[in-house]
Write a protein that holds these residues in place. Structure first.
Motif, PDB file in Angstrom:
ATOM      1  N   HIS A 176       0.830  -1.209   0.000  1.00  0.00           N
ATOM      2  CA  HIS A 176       0.000   0.000   0.000  1.00  0.00           C
ATOM      3  C   HIS A 176       0.862   1.255   0.000  1.00  0.00           C
ATOM      4  O   HIS A 176       0.613   2.203  -0.757  1.00  0.00           O
ATOM      5  CB  HIS A 176      -0.922   0.004   1.224  1.00  0.00           C
ATOM      6  CG  HIS A 176      -1.776  -1.218   1.328  1.00  0.00           C
ATOM      7  ND1 HIS A 176      -2.260  -1.685   2.530  1.00  0.00           N
ATOM      8  CD2 HIS A 176      -2.224  -2.078   0.386  1.00  0.00           C
ATOM      9  CE1 HIS A 176      -2.973  -2.777   2.315  1.00  0.00           C
ATOM     10  NE2 HIS A 176      -2.959  -3.034   1.029  1.00  0.00           N
ATOM     11  N   ARG A 177       1.881   1.260   0.853  1.00  0.00           N
ATOM     12  CA  ARG A 177       2.751   2.437   0.928  1.00  0.00           C
ATOM     13  C   ARG A 177       3.556   2.613  -0.352  1.00  0.00           C
ATOM     14  O   ARG A 177       3.794   3.746  -0.792  1.00  0.00           O
ATOM     15  CB  ARG A 177       3.679   2.317   2.136  1.00  0.00           C
ATOM     16  CG  ARG A 177       2.990   2.536   3.475  1.00  0.00           C
ATOM     17  CD  ARG A 177       4.009   2.802   4.570  1.00  0.00           C
ATOM     18  NE  ARG A 177       4.817   1.619   4.837  1.00  0.00           N
ATOM     19  CZ  ARG A 177       4.539   0.727   5.784  1.00  0.00           C
ATOM     20  NH1 ARG A 177       3.458   0.878   6.536  1.00  0.00           N
ATOM     21  NH2 ARG A 177       5.325  -0.310   5.975  1.00  0.00           N
ATOM     22  N   TYR A 237       2.621   1.806  -3.359  1.00  0.00           N
ATOM     23  CA  TYR A 237       1.719   2.337  -4.388  1.00  0.00           C
ATOM     24  C   TYR A 237       1.520   3.842  -4.222  1.00  0.00           C
ATOM     25  O   TYR A 237       1.392   4.573  -5.215  1.00  0.00           O
ATOM     26  CB  TYR A 237       0.377   1.617  -4.312  1.00  0.00           C
ATOM     27  CG  TYR A 237      -0.636   2.109  -5.319  1.00  0.00           C
ATOM     28  CD1 TYR A 237      -0.565   1.721  -6.649  1.00  0.00           C
ATOM     29  CD2 TYR A 237      -1.664   2.969  -4.939  1.00  0.00           C
ATOM     30  CE1 TYR A 237      -1.490   2.179  -7.577  1.00  0.00           C
ATOM     31  CE2 TYR A 237      -2.591   3.429  -5.851  1.00  0.00           C
ATOM     32  CZ  TYR A 237      -2.497   3.028  -7.173  1.00  0.00           C
ATOM     33  OH  TYR A 237      -3.414   3.490  -8.089  1.00  0.00           O
ATOM     34  N   SER A 238       1.515   4.316  -2.988  1.00  0.00           N
ATOM     35  CA  SER A 238       1.290   5.741  -2.727  1.00  0.00           C
ATOM     36  C   SER A 238       2.573   6.555  -2.723  1.00  0.00           C
ATOM     37  O   SER A 238       2.520   7.776  -2.550  1.00  0.00           O
ATOM     38  CB  SER A 238       0.586   5.912  -1.371  1.00  0.00           C
ATOM     39  OG  SER A 238      -0.642   5.209  -1.341  1.00  0.00           O
ATOM     40  N   SER A 239       3.716   5.920  -2.916  1.00  0.00           N
ATOM     41  CA  SER A 239       4.993   6.624  -2.829  1.00  0.00           C
ATOM     42  C   SER A 239       5.236   7.487  -4.059  1.00  0.00           C
ATOM     43  O   SER A 239       4.652   7.278  -5.129  1.00  0.00           O
ATOM     44  CB  SER A 239       6.135   5.616  -2.673  1.00  0.00           C
ATOM     45  OG  SER A 239       6.260   4.821  -3.843  1.00  0.00           O
ATOM     46  N   SER A 240       6.125   8.454  -3.898  1.00  0.00           N
ATOM     47  CA  SER A 240       6.473   9.334  -5.021  1.00  0.00           C
ATOM     48  C   SER A 240       7.228   8.581  -6.107  1.00  0.00           C
ATOM     49  O   SER A 240       7.156   8.936  -7.290  1.00  0.00           O
ATOM     50  CB  SER A 240       7.320  10.504  -4.512  1.00  0.00           C
ATOM     51  OG  SER A 240       8.494  10.030  -3.865  1.00  0.00           O
ATOM     52  N   ARG A 288       1.468   4.998 -11.081  1.00  0.00           N
ATOM     53  CA  ARG A 288       0.142   5.122 -10.468  1.00  0.00           C
ATOM     54  C   ARG A 288      -0.798   5.913 -11.371  1.00  0.00           C
ATOM     55  O   ARG A 288      -1.986   5.586 -11.499  1.00  0.00           O
ATOM     56  CB  ARG A 288       0.271   5.799  -9.101  1.00  0.00           C
ATOM     57  CG  ARG A 288      -1.047   5.903  -8.342  1.00  0.00           C
ATOM     58  CD  ARG A 288      -0.838   6.350  -6.908  1.00  0.00           C
ATOM     59  NE  ARG A 288      -0.314   7.702  -6.819  1.00  0.00           N
ATOM     60  CZ  ARG A 288       0.911   8.012  -6.405  1.00  0.00           C
ATOM     61  NH1 ARG A 288       1.755   7.064  -6.051  1.00  0.00           N
ATOM     62  NH2 ARG A 288       1.316   9.270  -6.343  1.00  0.00           N
ATOM     63  N   GLU A 306      -4.337   4.340 -12.792  1.00  0.00           N
ATOM     64  CA  GLU A 306      -5.626   4.980 -12.542  1.00  0.00           C
ATOM     65  C   GLU A 306      -6.307   5.400 -13.840  1.00  0.00           C
ATOM     66  O   GLU A 306      -7.534   5.373 -13.942  1.00  0.00           O
ATOM     67  CB  GLU A 306      -5.424   6.171 -11.608  1.00  0.00           C
ATOM     68  CG  GLU A 306      -5.005   5.741 -10.201  1.00  0.00           C
ATOM     69  CD  GLU A 306      -4.701   6.912  -9.289  1.00  0.00           C
ATOM     70  OE1 GLU A 306      -4.761   8.071  -9.772  1.00  0.00           O
ATOM     71  OE2 GLU A 306      -4.396   6.678  -8.102  1.00  0.00           O
ATOM     72  N   ARG A 344     -12.757   2.727  -2.699  1.00  0.00           N
ATOM     73  CA  ARG A 344     -12.037   3.978  -2.448  1.00  0.00           C
ATOM     74  C   ARG A 344     -12.998   5.099  -2.077  1.00  0.00           C
ATOM     75  O   ARG A 344     -12.713   5.918  -1.191  1.00  0.00           O
ATOM     76  CB  ARG A 344     -11.234   4.370  -3.689  1.00  0.00           C
ATOM     77  CG  ARG A 344     -10.072   3.438  -4.002  1.00  0.00           C
ATOM     78  CD  ARG A 344      -9.275   3.960  -5.181  1.00  0.00           C
ATOM     79  NE  ARG A 344      -8.233   3.029  -5.579  1.00  0.00           N
ATOM     80  CZ  ARG A 344      -7.348   3.271  -6.532  1.00  0.00           C
ATOM     81  NH1 ARG A 344      -7.385   4.417  -7.182  1.00  0.00           N
ATOM     82  NH2 ARG A 344      -6.434   2.373  -6.841  1.00  0.00           N
ATOM     83  N   ASP A 351      -7.882  -0.111   3.165  1.00  0.00           N
ATOM     84  CA  ASP A 351      -6.980  -0.594   2.122  1.00  0.00           C
ATOM     85  C   ASP A 351      -6.510  -2.001   2.421  1.00  0.00           C
ATOM     86  O   ASP A 351      -6.199  -2.772   1.525  1.00  0.00           O
ATOM     87  CB  ASP A 351      -5.754   0.318   2.020  1.00  0.00           C
ATOM     88  CG  ASP A 351      -5.967   1.404   0.994  1.00  0.00           C
ATOM     89  OD1 ASP A 351      -6.909   1.263   0.205  1.00  0.00           O
ATOM     90  OD2 ASP A 351      -5.203   2.378   0.996  1.00  0.00           O
TER      91      ASP A 351
END
Length: 437
Positions: A320-321, A323-326, A332, A336, A376, A402
């Motif tokens: 999860h982290r 996927y959300s990282s820079s 990503r 999306e 989401r 999540d």
């Protein structure tokens, strides 16, 4: 010995043989714990890139291409007279190449590598025309990266015998002779999208039309972006180059090949991925849309997230982290956008992510994307209704939706051991024998 030109393809289109030949399961990674995190993550990703689990499309595509090559070899090199005649007087004409296309990173290059592993290797034949055995090959392979024109490709096939002073017609004729002399039955041209940087599709069209003049079965590989440009060419070019498209789609989220791929990733991690196969398959698909290149990058970043948390193993929270990282931002954005296309079914603003041949998206992929969107939205509404104190408590308890729900499967009860004759006799005596005070 000329019979070798046709017998070399015997049995290569057998489905079981194909699956066994092209499936790649690398050895698990070695000890990464004592290595610097970034280097360890790169080594981990390198092992994951070696995994190749073929799906139905891959096997059928390779079987088709090998079958075409075998048919060409059988028709042109069946007798010694035909072989020698083709060598000096190559037949004129052109072929309609197979266009293998798909999203960037979906596995086209790995499929071509698998095809090349299946094709027959070099062999020697003895014919009366030669004084000594002659080595024949099954296919030509070339990468279009850095090639300026079809003439340059033809010169590469001829090697040192090519000359820059020769025109394309002479080079093409000599390449036809060389192809027939060496028993070439297939030409593979890869990375076509790298030819035309800043020059439109004119160079690519020239290159492909030149190669199709070799009059042997041909496969060229390209991403969606180039195909959209070729579709804007005149009809005569489109008819010659895009009449045989083969669209490679990502694996479906609930498909057996995708589950096998994730299972193999867990096995290759050597215990460094601690998650249920079903849960991990769902989370990685959600973050990669089934694109293998993105899946490898996501797991690589997940390993870095785990190391940053002073752990040597990957959990779902690391995915999860990651996927959300820079570091995963550009990927990503692609994922999306692909999910948006699957849900809204309208024309995409980014042509590099839209299939140029109008191939419909699988229904199970659409359902997966819609369910993920609904989850989401529900999570955003829930988190928006929390007070700051509740939000902090929610974060500490790790109740973020999540996280994948725990498995509802019942634990299998341990099997009862089969009683021995001695244990049965003891039980009988214990029940029916009078007790001794």
């Amino acid at each position: 010995m000329i019979s070798l030109m046709t017998s070399r393809f015997d049995g290569l289109t057998n489905i079981n043989h194909l699956r066994e030949t092209i499936t790649t399961r690398p050895a698990p990674v070695s000890d990464l714990d004592c290595i610097e995190p970034n280097l360890a993550a790169e080594l981990f990703a390198g092992v994951l890139r070696e995994i190749f689990i073929p799906n139905k499309f891959t096997i059928e595509f390779i079987a088709e291409v090998v079958g075409r090559a075998a048919a060409h070899s059988a028709m042109n090199f069946d007798t010694e007279n035909h072989y020698v005649n083709r060598m000096y007087y190559p037949s004129s004409g052109e072929v309609f190449p197979i266009c293998l296309t798909g999203l960037a990173g979906v596995g086209k290059t790995e499929t071509i590598n698998a095809l090349r592993r299946v094709m027959p290797g070099p062999a020697e034949i003895e014919v009366g025309h030669y004084q000594k055995p002659h080595t024949v090959y099954s296919h030509w392979y070339a990468s279009a990266r850095g090639k300026a024109s079809g003439k340059q490709l033809l010169m590469n096939f001829l090697g040192h015998e090519g000359s820059t002073r020769e025109n394309v017609a002479n080079l093409l004729h000599r390449c036809q002779q060389r192809a027939n002399q060496d028993g070439i039955s297939l030409a593979v041209l890869e990375e076509m999208q790298h030819v035309n940087t800043g020059q439109g599709a004119a160079k690519v069209t020239d290159l492909l039309l030149t190669m199709s003049g070799l009059n042997i079965p041909m496969v060229f590989v390209s991403n969606y972006s180039l195909i959209h440009k070729l579709l804007r060419r005149n009809s005569e070019d489109r008819q010659r180059l895009l009449s045989e498209p083969r669209v490679m789609l990502p694996d479906a989220p609930d498909s057996k090949p995708w589950a096998e791929y994730i299972s193999e990733c867990i096995a290759a991690s050597n215990g460094r991925i601690r998650a249920n196969v079903e849960d991990l398959a769902r989370e990685v698909y959600r973050g990669s849309f089934g694109i293998k290149r993105l899946a490898v990058q996501l797991l690589k970043l997940s390993y870095l997230e785990a190391r940053n948390s002073s752990r040597m193993w990957i959990g779902l929270e690391d995915v999860h982290r990651a996927y959300s990282s820079s570091s995963y931002f550009s990927h990503r954005d692609d994922v999306e956008e692909l999910e948006r296309q699957a849900i809204q079914k309208n024309k995409a603003s980014r042509l590099d992510l839209r299939c140029p041949f109008g191939t419909p998206i699988r229904s199970n992929v659409i359902q997966f994307a819609r369910k993920d969107r609904d989850n989401r939205a529900a999570r955003a509404v829930f988190e928006g209704a929390l007070t700051p104190t509740e939000r902090e408590t929610h974060k500490k308890l790790k109740l973020d939706s999540d996280a994948s729900p725990p498995s509802t499967k019942r634990r299998k009860r341990p099997s009862i051991e089969k009683p021995t004759d001695e244990s049965l006799l003891d039980a009988f005596n214990e029940i029916f024998d009078p007790k001794v005070d």
